[in-house]
Structures are given as C-alpha cells and as structure tokens.
Enzyme design. Structure first.
Site, PDB file in Angstrom:
ATOM      1  N   ASP A   7       9.694  66.723  63.796  1.00  3.23           N
ATOM      2  CA  ASP A   7      10.904  65.957  63.524  1.00  3.23           C
ATOM      3  C   ASP A   7      11.950  66.481  64.517  1.00  3.23           C
ATOM      4  O   ASP A   7      11.766  67.542  65.127  1.00  3.23           O
ATOM      5  CB  ASP A   7      11.341  66.207  62.072  1.00  3.23           C
ATOM      6  CG  ASP A   7      12.670  65.559  61.763  1.00  3.23           C
ATOM      7  OD1 ASP A   7      12.863  64.386  62.127  1.00  3.23           O
ATOM      8  OD2 ASP A   7      13.538  66.229  61.162  1.00  3.23           O
ATOM      9  N   LEU A   8      13.032  65.744  64.694  1.00  2.00           N
ATOM     10  CA  LEU A   8      14.066  66.174  65.657  1.00  2.00           C
ATOM     11  C   LEU A   8      15.306  66.764  64.965  1.00  2.00           C
ATOM     12  O   LEU A   8      15.584  67.967  65.081  1.00  2.00           O
ATOM     13  CB  LEU A   8      14.485  64.975  66.518  1.00  2.00           C
ATOM     14  CG  LEU A   8      15.673  65.232  67.457  1.00  2.00           C
ATOM     15  CD1 LEU A   8      15.285  66.147  68.604  1.00  2.00           C
ATOM     16  CD2 LEU A   8      16.217  63.913  68.012  1.00  2.00           C
ATOM     17  N   ASP A   9      16.016  65.880  64.255  1.00  2.00           N
ATOM     18  CA  ASP A   9      17.303  66.275  63.663  1.00  2.00           C
ATOM     19  C   ASP A   9      17.090  67.348  62.604  1.00  2.00           C
ATOM     20  O   ASP A   9      16.440  67.108  61.586  1.00  2.00           O
ATOM     21  CB  ASP A   9      17.985  65.058  63.022  1.00  2.00           C
ATOM     22  CG  ASP A   9      18.319  63.964  64.025  1.00  2.00           C
ATOM     23  OD1 ASP A   9      18.838  64.297  65.099  1.00  2.00           O
ATOM     24  OD2 ASP A   9      18.065  62.782  63.730  1.00  2.00           O
ATOM     25  N   THR A  15      21.401  68.587  64.873  1.00  2.00           N
ATOM     26  CA  THR A  15      22.080  67.289  64.824  1.00  2.00           C
ATOM     27  C   THR A  15      22.122  66.720  63.407  1.00  2.00           C
ATOM     28  O   THR A  15      22.890  65.785  63.157  1.00  2.00           O
ATOM     29  CB  THR A  15      21.391  66.295  65.776  1.00  2.00           C
ATOM     30  OG1 THR A  15      19.978  66.535  65.728  1.00  2.00           O
ATOM     31  CG2 THR A  15      21.885  66.461  67.197  1.00  2.00           C
ATOM     32  N   LYS A  43      18.530  62.196  55.020  1.00  2.00           N
ATOM     33  CA  LYS A  43      17.774  62.884  56.077  1.00  2.00           C
ATOM     34  C   LYS A  43      16.416  62.218  56.263  1.00  2.00           C
ATOM     35  O   LYS A  43      15.687  61.998  55.294  1.00  2.00           O
ATOM     36  CB  LYS A  43      17.585  64.359  55.729  1.00  2.00           C
ATOM     37  CG  LYS A  43      18.867  65.176  55.873  1.00  2.00           C
ATOM     38  CD  LYS A  43      18.578  66.651  55.714  1.00  2.00           C
ATOM     39  CE  LYS A  43      19.832  67.486  55.899  1.00  2.00           C
ATOM     40  NZ  LYS A  43      19.570  68.904  55.605  1.00  2.00           N
ATOM     41  N   GLY A  44      16.100  61.915  57.503  1.00  2.00           N
ATOM     42  CA  GLY A  44      14.775  61.372  57.818  1.00  2.00           C
ATOM     43  C   GLY A  44      14.663  59.870  57.721  1.00  2.00           C
ATOM     44  O   GLY A  44      13.670  59.302  58.151  1.00  2.00           O
ATOM     45  N   ARG A  47      19.006  54.466  60.197  1.00  2.00           N
ATOM     46  CA  ARG A  47      20.457  54.223  60.137  1.00  2.00           C
ATOM     47  C   ARG A  47      20.784  53.151  59.089  1.00  2.00           C
ATOM     48  O   ARG A  47      21.686  53.326  58.285  1.00  2.00           O
ATOM     49  CB  ARG A  47      20.942  53.777  61.521  1.00  2.00           C
ATOM     50  CG  ARG A  47      22.443  53.810  61.697  1.00  2.00           C
ATOM     51  CD  ARG A  47      22.830  53.315  63.093  1.00  2.00           C
ATOM     52  NE  ARG A  47      22.102  54.009  64.136  1.00  2.00           N
ATOM     53  CZ  ARG A  47      22.001  53.591  65.397  1.00  2.00           C
ATOM     54  NH1 ARG A  47      22.610  52.470  65.777  1.00  2.00           N
ATOM     55  NH2 ARG A  47      21.310  54.270  66.289  1.00  2.00           N
ATOM     56  N   SER A 114      10.645  61.098  65.148  1.00  2.00           N
ATOM     57  CA  SER A 114      12.020  61.053  64.628  1.00  2.00           C
ATOM     58  C   SER A 114      12.389  59.619  64.263  1.00  2.00           C
ATOM     59  O   SER A 114      12.056  58.683  64.984  1.00  2.00           O
ATOM     60  CB  SER A 114      13.000  61.560  65.692  1.00  2.00           C
ATOM     61  OG  SER A 114      14.336  61.331  65.272  1.00  2.00           O
ATOM     62  N   ALA A 115      13.129  59.477  63.172  1.00  3.85           N
ATOM     63  CA  ALA A 115      13.619  58.157  62.748  1.00  3.85           C
ATOM     64  C   ALA A 115      14.809  57.709  63.596  1.00  3.85           C
ATOM     65  O   ALA A 115      15.253  56.573  63.491  1.00  3.85           O
ATOM     66  CB  ALA A 115      14.036  58.222  61.285  1.00  3.85           C
ATOM     67  N   ASN A 118      18.479  57.709  68.654  1.00  7.78           N
ATOM     68  CA  ASN A 118      19.148  58.575  69.637  1.00  7.78           C
ATOM     69  C   ASN A 118      18.242  59.702  70.134  1.00  7.78           C
ATOM     70  O   ASN A 118      18.680  60.566  70.900  1.00  7.78           O
ATOM     71  CB  ASN A 118      20.409  59.179  69.015  1.00  7.78           C
ATOM     72  CG  ASN A 118      21.479  58.128  68.712  1.00  7.78           C
ATOM     73  OD1 ASN A 118      22.046  57.540  69.637  1.00  7.78           O
ATOM     74  ND2 ASN A 118      21.726  57.857  67.445  1.00  7.78           N
ATOM     75  N   LYS A 145       9.917  56.930  57.170  1.00 14.36           N
ATOM     76  CA  LYS A 145       9.636  58.025  56.237  1.00 14.36           C
ATOM     77  C   LYS A 145      10.259  57.651  54.882  1.00 14.36           C
ATOM     78  O   LYS A 145      11.335  57.074  54.881  1.00 14.36           O
ATOM     79  CB  LYS A 145      10.270  59.329  56.755  1.00 14.36           C
ATOM     80  CG  LYS A 145       9.753  59.756  58.130  1.00 14.36           C
ATOM     81  CD  LYS A 145      10.601  60.899  58.687  1.00 14.36           C
ATOM     82  CE  LYS A 145      10.259  61.181  60.142  1.00 14.36           C
ATOM     83  NZ  LYS A 145      11.117  62.185  60.781  1.00 14.36           N
ATOM     84  N   GLU A 169       9.184  69.502  59.506  1.00 18.18           N
ATOM     85  CA  GLU A 169      10.248  68.646  58.971  1.00 18.18           C
ATOM     86  C   GLU A 169      11.325  69.453  58.246  1.00 18.18           C
ATOM     87  O   GLU A 169      11.051  70.529  57.725  1.00 18.18           O
ATOM     88  CB  GLU A 169       9.652  67.687  57.938  1.00 18.18           C
ATOM     89  CG  GLU A 169       9.287  66.326  58.467  1.00 18.18           C
ATOM     90  CD  GLU A 169      10.506  65.448  58.762  1.00 18.18           C
ATOM     91  OE1 GLU A 169      11.646  65.845  58.435  1.00 18.18           O
ATOM     92  OE2 GLU A 169      10.312  64.377  59.332  1.00 18.18           O
ATOM     93  N   ASP A 170      12.532  68.898  58.194  1.00 18.28           N
ATOM     94  CA  ASP A 170      13.590  69.519  57.384  1.00 18.28           C
ATOM     95  C   ASP A 170      14.035  68.600  56.247  1.00 18.28           C
ATOM     96  O   ASP A 170      15.036  68.880  55.589  1.00 18.28           O
ATOM     97  CB  ASP A 170      14.808  69.864  58.255  1.00 18.28           C
ATOM     98  CG  ASP A 170      15.559  68.612  58.668  1.00 18.28           C
ATOM     99  OD1 ASP A 170      14.902  67.611  59.016  1.00 18.28           O
ATOM    100  OD2 ASP A 170      16.805  68.614  58.621  1.00 18.28           O
TER     101      ASP A 170
HETATM  102  P1  XGP Z   1      20.047  57.049  64.204  1.00 17.53           P
HETATM  103  C1  XGP Z   1      19.467  58.584  62.092  1.00 17.53           C
HETATM  104  C2  XGP Z   1      20.163  58.136  60.814  1.00 17.53           C
HETATM  105  O1  XGP Z   1      21.404  57.512  61.129  1.00 17.53           O
HETATM  106  C3  XGP Z   1      20.397  59.330  59.916  1.00 17.53           C
HETATM  107  O2  XGP Z   1      20.975  58.960  58.690  1.00 17.53           O
HETATM  108  C4  XGP Z   1      19.088  60.062  59.683  1.00 17.53           C
HETATM  109  O3  XGP Z   1      19.300  61.237  58.926  1.00 17.53           O
HETATM  110  C5  XGP Z   1      18.442  60.414  61.016  1.00 17.53           C
HETATM  111  O4  XGP Z   1      18.267  59.269  61.813  1.00 17.53           O
HETATM  112  C6  XGP Z   1      17.065  61.048  60.791  1.00 17.53           C
HETATM  113  O5  XGP Z   1      16.606  61.706  61.900  1.00 17.53           O
HETATM  114  O6  XGP Z   1      19.131  57.486  62.941  1.00 17.53           O
HETATM  115  O7  XGP Z   1      21.302  56.511  63.623  1.00 17.53           O
HETATM  116  O8  XGP Z   1      20.294  58.259  65.079  1.00 17.53           O
HETATM  117  O9  XGP Z   1      19.215  55.981  64.903  1.00 17.53           O
HETATM  118 MG    MG Z   2      15.278  65.950  60.181  1.00 15.82          MG
END
Ligand code: XGP
Ligand code: MG
Length: 219
Positions: A7-9, A15, A43-44, A47, A114-115, A118, A145, A169-170
């Site tokens: 996972d990324l964020d 982030t 999380k995960g 948007r 990653s979802a 960005n 996810k 994953e977090d």
């Molecule tokens: P993006 C993000 C979501 O906006 C955010 O709520 C999630 O936690 C995150 O993805 C999960 O990695 O998506 O807005 O950067 O496309």
């Molecule tokens: Mg995450």
C-alpha cells in the site's frame, strides 16, 4: 515468497496524515464532525467513497448533485495536492527504502496496490518509481478495498501466485483485501486497527527482508 505488494499512503510515506488533514478541512467547511477514529474508515478506500462516507456522517447524502459531489471531491484533492507538492525523498517512512533495495537485490517482485490516483506522482516525488515492477492502475480496478481485486491484479501483473505474496497495509480495509486475496498480511499500526493481519508492526522501521521471510516461512 516471490513478491511484496505495498500500500502507499501510511506505509511508504505518511500521506495518510495529509489525507486526514484535507478531508478534515472539507468536513469543517461543511460543518460535519470529523476525527481520527472516523478517519480510519476512509483509509484505503477511493476518493468518491471517502466523500460519500463523510456526507453520510453529516446526514448530507442527498444534499448534493453528482456535479456538486465532483466539486467537493476536487476541492479536497486540490488541498491534498498542495500538501503533497513539497514531498521529498526524506519523506519516505523509516526502513522502507532499505526494504525495497533488499527486495530488488533478492529479485523479489515489488508492486504497488494503492487506491489513490495520486500514487504515481507521490512515487516520483519520493524517487522510488524505479523500485516498482508494477503499479496497479487503479482506474482499471472495478472493486476497491476491502475487495481483493487490487492485490490480485498486482500479483497477476508480476506473474506470481497470491499464496507466494506478502501484502503490507495500514488500513483495516487493506488487510481484508490482502487476506481475501489469499496473501500473507502485514499490518502497520495497532493490532485493534489491523484485525486479521498475520503480523502487526508498530512502525515501518521494524520491516526488513529477513524479518518478512522469518514470519512468512514460519506461518
Ligand atoms: P485519492 C485517496 C482517498 O482520497 C483517501 O480517502 C484514501 O484514504 C486514500 O486514497 C487511500 O490510499 O485517493 O484522492 O488520492 O485518489
Ligand atoms: Mg494506506
């Protein structure tokens, strides 16, 4: 153990904190209560799904047209992109760059699941793009996810079986996705937020190839 799917964020860089801040600003502007506990649910997930949950919390699910929702999502993303524009390689979380280098040296596949739309930009800012054999194209994923699709796609892109993969994953939704894919799940965070994970580490500093292999083969 043939691949590690990240996972990324909140795993590669912090982030997840910027998403929290950007969603928090939007919620405040809409007068919707927002805190860290509620934020765990975002999380995960994508948007649009994150926005839907926030609006539902404020009993505003029916208050906006599709166009109105798009504008709110764009407002959040504009603020988020302002926050991530200053990311540098120094923002990679502890232990991650060393782990990526170890995996690459050992010829173990590396994928990103990653979802976030960005994600590619962030990998570039962190100067980590070259480590990834595959970055799953989230726009081609039909079920986010906790559905396992994004992790299964990562494994397929690398040409490896899910049972030979570790996912890191977090987020609770992410752990569910990894386990649903039939992979070994590593959670970063507290055990209560990582239910179902095979192992949980408090911070990424604890991660290394040696430690992942120890747990993977012990299981
Ligand atoms: P993006 C993000 C979501 O906006 C955010 O709520 C999630 O936690 C995150 O993805 C999960 O990695 O998506 O807005 O950067 O496309
Ligand atoms: Mg995450």
């Amino acid at each position: 153990m043939k691949a590690v799917i990240f996972d990324l964020d909140g795993v590669i860089t912090d982030t997840a904190e910027y998403h929290f801040q950007a969603w928090g600003s939007l919620a405040a502007a809409l007068d919707i209560p927002f805190d860290r506990e509620f934020n765990e649910q975002l999380k995960g997930i994508s948007r649009t799904e994150s926005l839907d949950k926030i609006l539902a919390r404020g009993n505003l699910s029916d208050a906006y047209s599709d166009e109105g929702r798009r504008e709110l999502a764009t407002q959040k993303n504009t603020e988020y992109q302002r926050l991530i524009s200053a990311l540098t390689p120094a923002d990679v979380l502890p232990g991650i760059k060393a782990l990526l280098a170890e995996l690459q040296d050992a010829r173990i596949g590396i994928a990103l699941a990653s979802a976030s739309k960005n994600a590619a930009f962030i990998l570039e800012r962190l100067e980590l793009t070259r480590y990834f054999d595959s970055v799953v194209d989230v726009t081609a994923i039909r079920h986010g996810k906790p559905d396992p699709e994004i992790f299964l796609t990562g494994a397929a892109n690398l040409g490896v079986q899910p049972a030979d993969c570790i996912g890191i994953e977090d987020a609770q939704a992410g752990i569910q996705a990894i386990k649903g894919a039939g992979m070994f799940a590593v959670g970063v965070g507290t055990p209560s937020q990582m239910q179902g994970a095979d192992i949980v580490v408090a911070t990424t500093a604890e991660l290394s190839l040696r430690m992942l292999e120890d747990y993977f083969f012990r299981d």
